[in-house]
Design an enzyme around this catalytic site. Structure first.
Site, PDB file in Angstrom:
ATOM      1  N   CYS A  72      71.385  19.558 118.177  1.00  0.00           N
ATOM      2  CA  CYS A  72      72.279  19.560 119.334  1.00  0.00           C
ATOM      3  C   CYS A  72      72.343  20.983 119.875  1.00  0.00           C
ATOM      4  CB  CYS A  72      73.672  19.079 118.947  1.00  0.00           C
ATOM      5  SG  CYS A  72      74.513  20.154 117.750  1.00  0.00           S
ATOM      6  N   HIS A 130      79.827  25.645 113.375  1.00  0.00           N
ATOM      7  CA  HIS A 130      81.056  24.944 112.990  1.00  0.00           C
ATOM      8  C   HIS A 130      82.325  25.731 113.324  1.00  0.00           C
ATOM      9  CE1 HIS A 130      77.958  23.338 110.147  1.00  0.00           C
ATOM     10  NE2 HIS A 130      78.505  22.195 110.512  1.00  0.00           N
ATOM     11  N   GLU A 138      84.041  22.682 110.126  1.00  0.00           N
ATOM     12  CA  GLU A 138      84.691  22.627 111.444  1.00  0.00           C
ATOM     13  C   GLU A 138      86.179  22.348 111.309  1.00  0.00           C
ATOM     14  OE1 GLU A 138      84.924  19.800 115.382  1.00  0.00           O
ATOM     15  OE2 GLU A 138      82.960  19.983 114.414  1.00  0.00           O
TER      16      GLU A 138
END
Length: 284
Positions: free
Chosen positions: A12, A74, A130
């Protein structure tokens, strides 16, 4: 046998950004540290380590004193930055922009709930980097729920502000939202969908992708939360789906009666690795 690689699988934006920064720094300095694995993929980490990247933990901070350290996609809690400043560590922040925005949103939500004697509820995996970064924004004064059962921690008589880890399932978020509305004893409920669509949109895509093949090979690091979730999506759509981390885990019997094979992966899976897997399948 026809082998197809999913064009939409792979890193991503947040991971691409973090790895790009790492590669630039490694080219300049030769050796750079990252706080935790910069990506949850053993094979990609091995490639970066060969370039000079060294993963460290909080316990290793003194070893990084005066050196350069990358904050991965994160994100991290404020405490990490304070510790780094005290040790004169040069921080290169590669926090995903979507995660950085969510950290600010969590702080605003917490202030709003403080004024209303309410609670911040975060849908996410406890201990995930995260989520640690998110709860750290508010000194851990937030309720983390992983499923509907965890909602027992919530006081439904008080106001509630619901947010989510960026990589959570949209379906689960909707279930949690519906359950909060059902059980709430007041109408002071704020729902903020903070799920990254670049990640969540892969669910319906991979569902359809997996249906097209006799066999599906899902490539992901064994410790990737995103990988585990996306693998289950593929597996539900095609029972002949197998999850591997690298080519050594391939088994010839998987392909005995297969005419078509689809290869896909997590947001932490490099495209070059999926191509390597395709080549490995042809040599079985």
């Amino acid at each position: 046998m026809k082998i197809s690689i999913d064009e939409k699988s792979g890193f991503c934006f947040g991971v691409v950004n973090a790895i790009s920064k790492a590669e630039i720094l490694l080219g300049e300095k030769g050796k750079v540290f990252s706080l935790g694995d910069i990506v949850h993929n053993k094979v990609e980490m091995s490639r970066l380590e060969n370039l000079g990247l060294q993963s460290v933990s909080y316990n290793d901070f003194t070893k990084v004193m005066g050196k350069t350290m990358i904050i991965r996609a994160h994100g991290e809690p404020p405490l990490t930055y304070r510790m780094a400043r005290e040790l004169c560590i040069d921080i290169v922040d590669a926090t995903c922009p979507v995660v950085a925005k969510l950290q600010k949103t969590v702080k605003k939500a917490w202030k709003q709930m403080q004024e209303a004697d309410g609670q911040v509820v975060i849908l996410g995996k406890r201990g995930h980097a995260e989520v640690v970064g998110l709860t750290g924004q508010v000194d851990e004064d937030a309720i983390v729920v992983e499923n509907l059962e965890d909602l027992r921690q919530v006081d439904f008589k008080k106001p509630i502000y619901l947010l989510s880890q960026t990589t959570q399932s949209l379906e689960l978020f909707d279930e949690v939202k519906a359950e909060i509305y059902r059980r709430a004893k007041n109408d002071n409920i704020t729902i903020h969908d903070t799920i990254c669509r670049q990640v969540s949109n892969r669910n319906p895509h991979l569902r359809e992708f997996s249906k097209q093949f006799d066999v599906v090979i899902f490539v992901s690091g064994h410790h990737s939360s995103n990988g585990k979730a996306l693998y289950e999506v593929c597996r539900a759509a095609n029972e002949n789906t197998y999850k591997i981390e690298d080519g050594t885990e391939l088994r010839g019997e998987w392909f005995e009666n297969a005419e078509t094979v689809g290869i896909c992966g997590a947001t932490s899976t490099p495209k070059w690795l999926m191509e390597q897997i395709a080549t490995a399948i042809t040599t079985l």
